[in-house]
Design an enzyme around this catalytic site. Structure first.
Site, mmCIF file in Angstrom:
data_model
loop_
_atom_site.group_PDB
_atom_site.id
_atom_site.type_symbol
_atom_site.label_atom_id
_atom_site.label_comp_id
_atom_site.label_asym_id
_atom_site.label_seq_id
_atom_site.Cartn_x
_atom_site.Cartn_y
_atom_site.Cartn_z
ATOM 1 N N ASP A 1 0.866 -1.189 0.000
ATOM 2 C CA ASP A 1 0.000 0.000 0.000
ATOM 3 C C ASP A 1 0.901 1.237 0.000
ATOM 4 O O ASP A 1 2.130 1.140 0.025
ATOM 5 C CB ASP A 1 -0.968 -0.037 1.176
ATOM 6 C CG ASP A 1 -0.252 -0.032 2.515
ATOM 7 O OD1 ASP A 1 0.984 0.124 2.542
ATOM 8 O OD2 ASP A 1 -0.923 -0.197 3.539
ATOM 9 N N ASP B 1 -8.030 -7.277 -0.333
ATOM 10 C CA ASP B 1 -7.183 -7.659 0.793
ATOM 11 C C ASP B 1 -7.939 -7.295 2.063
ATOM 12 O O ASP B 1 -8.788 -6.394 2.045
ATOM 13 C CB ASP B 1 -5.859 -6.889 0.792
ATOM 14 C CG ASP B 1 -6.043 -5.462 1.304
ATOM 15 O OD1 ASP B 1 -6.521 -4.612 0.526
ATOM 16 O OD2 ASP B 1 -5.762 -5.210 2.494
ATOM 17 N N CYS C 1 -14.311 -28.221 5.346
ATOM 18 C CA CYS C 1 -13.057 -27.515 5.028
ATOM 19 C C CYS C 1 -11.891 -28.491 4.917
ATOM 20 O O CYS C 1 -11.733 -29.392 5.736
ATOM 21 C CB CYS C 1 -12.765 -26.472 6.102
ATOM 22 S SG CYS C 1 -11.215 -25.578 5.874
ATOM 23 N N CYS D 1 -8.697 -27.620 5.031
ATOM 24 C CA CYS D 1 -7.440 -27.038 5.553
ATOM 25 C C CYS D 1 -6.806 -27.969 6.577
ATOM 26 O O CYS D 1 -7.470 -28.824 7.163
ATOM 27 C CB CYS D 1 -7.694 -25.653 6.141
ATOM 28 S SG CYS D 1 -8.167 -25.633 7.877
ATOM 29 N N CYS E 1 -8.600 -28.131 10.017
ATOM 30 C CA CYS E 1 -9.849 -28.900 10.042
ATOM 31 C C CYS E 1 -9.611 -30.388 9.814
ATOM 32 O O CYS E 1 -10.441 -31.215 10.179
ATOM 33 C CB CYS E 1 -10.836 -28.336 9.023
ATOM 34 S SG CYS E 1 -11.530 -26.754 9.575
ATOM 35 N N HIS F 1 -6.776 -21.591 9.468
ATOM 36 C CA HIS F 1 -8.127 -21.946 9.012
ATOM 37 C C HIS F 1 -8.818 -20.764 8.337
ATOM 38 O O HIS F 1 -9.384 -20.907 7.247
ATOM 39 C CB HIS F 1 -9.006 -22.457 10.152
ATOM 40 C CG HIS F 1 -10.445 -22.519 9.718
ATOM 41 N ND1 HIS F 1 -10.915 -23.510 8.872
ATOM 42 C CD2 HIS F 1 -11.482 -21.663 9.907
ATOM 43 C CE1 HIS F 1 -12.194 -23.268 8.596
ATOM 44 N NE2 HIS F 1 -12.555 -22.161 9.207
#
Lengths: 419, 419
Positions: free
Chosen positions: A97, A299, A369, A371, A374, A400
């Site tokens: 930024d 973002d 999920c 991930c 999980c 997660h």
């Protein structure tokens, strides 16, 4: 060449499935970029970030904050280390930024002139000055693939006149940003031979591989909550011909309907062949919604910040009742950069992992999920880590939530591609 | 069957290369066990712990603290979750301490009788009572592969008479611990069918796989810094016939020469066919030294606690001068469980990553280390994370230090095996 952007498919509602080619690689769009404020996505190792979400593709692009890195460790140090990619060992695309938002929200004792902003560091009170030229100098030293023009962020709410004056200053600063950037873009550190390369440099990081490549610069549309100013701002910036366009000054406390309206009213006036980026949004349902409207990049600190406060996102399960807003366990006050709740029918539930109902819950956060959290850990264990203030709790919760965001965007990409 | 222990090779100095077969797997000895106080090795995910160090074998056995888990989340909750292994998703062997050391070092307002210890929680001041029987009950609910008899830890320094009285109480408690354990060891949660198994249960976690297996119980030799008491304590405990023997009450502030002397004088009186465990030690050079003397198991918070304070271990590089103690950058005060510095010629250097000399150092922590941190990140980046108080700093520092300890022990194992 700075970037090239291809739109492979577009939906009736304006959503676009595309690919953004940048010096450090290609990013599938629409993309959600995790925020790595101080050259680290808080509590998550880089190798994890490369692997979680989006069918294993991980985060394809991340953001870092110019203001924070300028103050610590300093942009000249990062330049000497070969730029931000090498400094933090992240070989995929990055965006910085402009520092504007943080100067206006974090720093103390700001003094704004048409030349720039004088401010005091939130770390130690030391005095600093940011101008469009200085923001560009810092961002070139950091060497992200995408840089942002330096903008003024108006307070909320602001009158039409105050908003227009601020917007005009932003336009003048955008022109100066571009002028400095064009004159200095060849100075980016990854295009320079490094005198003492680290043994940790990864394959493909030789300056030779970046021959002819430069960073690219996006302009930032301002205009507050006034559609006529949003249009004016978009038109002025498009005249200046940036590599892409961001919609700034949103998700600063206004109702989500207004955020969506401002995005829609701005997108109309942005070119269809360039990437469009909405800064600092939002909840999972919102990022999906904005992507379907034609936003290519977003973002937000929300997935990681919420994680550290024990707030976890999960999909509504098949047959599960739609949650009532007051019953979903939100107790923490949202941080300053969080967006309001989406007004659309939510497909996402926020769990507050500290609630006693999870103390002996042997299910994963989200049974749907994929991930690594999980796949391995129960809600009961994650609650224990949170209640015990164990650092692993912040790490697993962040992994997660980030995977959930990246998966959300992957689903939208497939939908836009007609898959 | 609780455990079986094979010694495959022994050195002239008494060091043994062996294998310890436990209900949750086989552990190569001598072994260093990372400490997972609250069912988490601080700041390190379980999958990382399974992979780092020892040629990729990772940590084969970890320790958890009975006192901490009894207070939070509570041993009955962990019992209902199927035991500690399932609760924290760690399928390899574990050891729990007796809670004695923490009751004596952390809890407030202790009142000791021959029956047990009344104390107040360091978390909320609530009253609790630990007896040998209660420590066993809690440790059976936690379900670690190895449990420890409940012992009194005498203050340091203590007179011979005070030390002997305390030791005698420890012996009486050891006998009561064993009696309770033998009567209740069939209650361990992983040998019970679980009414509501979690979908996250891993392969091999069915109660059927543990048919006929129980936890095992180690006695703890006390006796302070008095060799005659150490001998008496070892002999009394060996008469009680435990599955293994720990040497407790060391590394509590005495000079390292005394620690080594007490270990040597105790090992003489412990059976050669059972595992011997020294609790709460030490620096890398010390754990290597004790292993060469015949210690089979060690644990210490040092690698992880030092990591969180920015202290990193690395090997002395070939040709590098041996460090002078005052020049190696130790500035943090060591925590209460740290051992003194080894008197042997050090092969290890402690780096304080916050020192300015590392600000632009592009080398890994230890060029000879194969850990994922040394393969990817520079000292400059790790210093930045530490100075910015970024949580990733604690995680990466801990991963490296643990890998360094596990690698150290792997080198000693190879040496003892004559490889």
């Amino acid at each position: 060449m700075a970037l090239s952007f291809e739109v492979a498919a577009a939906s009736q509602s304006g959503g676009r499935r595309g690919a953004l080619h940048l010096p450090h690689g290609t990013v599938q769009t629409p993309v959600f970029m995790p925020v790595g404020t101080a050259a680290t996505v808080k509590a998550v190792p880089q190798d994890t970030l490369e692997q979680i979400g989006a069918d294993g593709a991980g985060a394809e692009m991340i953001l870092a904050n110019t203001y924070h890195l300028y103050l610590r460790p300093g942009h000249e140090l990062i330049r000497r280390m070969g730029g931000l990619h090498r400094f933090m060992s992240w070989s995929r695309p990055m965006l910085t930024d402009s520092g504007g938002f943080q100067v206006f929200s974090l720093a103390k004792l700001r003094k704004i002139t048409t030349d720039g902003v004088e401010f005091r560091s939130h770390l130690d009170g030391s005095s600093h000055f940011f101008s469009p030229e200085h923001s560009m100098e810092v961002q070139i030293a950091l060497g992200a693939d995408v840089m942002m023009a330096f903008d003024e962020c108006v307070e909320t709410p602001a009158t039409w006149q105050r908003t227009r004056d601020s917007m005009s200053l932003t336009h003048a600063w955008a022109a100066r940003s571009k002028q400095y950037f064009e004159a200095h873009k060849h100075e980016v550190p990854w295009a320079q031979p490094v005198p003492h390369p680290s043994q940790l440099y990864r394959d493909g990081w030789d300056a030779d591989n970046f021959a002819g490549r430069t960073q690219c610069l996006f302009g930032i549309v301002q205009g507050g909550m006034y559609p006529d100013l949003r249009r004016e701002s978009a038109e002025r910036l498009v005249e200046m011909d940036f590599d892409g366009y961001a919609i700034g000054g949103l998700a600063v406390g206004e109702p989500p309907e207004v955020t969506r309206e401002m995005i829609a009213r701005t997108l109309e006036f942005l070119p269809k062949d360039k990437p469009r980026y909405v800064m600092g949004v939002g909840y999972p349902d919102q990022i999906a919604e904005y992507a379907r409207m034609g936003v290519d990049m977003m973002d937000c600190v929300l997935p990681t910040r919420a994680a550290r406060h024990g707030l976890l996102f999960r999909a509504v399960e098949p047959g599960e009742l739609q949650p009532v807003k007051d019953a979903i366990g939100e107790e923490e006050s949202p941080g300053e950069s969080w967006t309001g709740e989406s007004s659309a029918t939510p497909s996402t539930i926020r769990m507050n992992i500290k609630r006693v109902e999870y103390a002996e819950d042997q299910r994963p956060i989200d049974p749907a999920c994929a991930c690594p959290v999980c796949q391995r850990y129960t809600r009961a264990y994650l609650r224990h880590l949170f209640m015990s203030r164990e650092p692993l709790g912040a790490t697993l919760n962040s992994i997660h939530n980030l995977a959930f965001y990246l998966d959300t965007m992957e689903r939208v990409r497939k939908e836009l591609a007609g898959l």
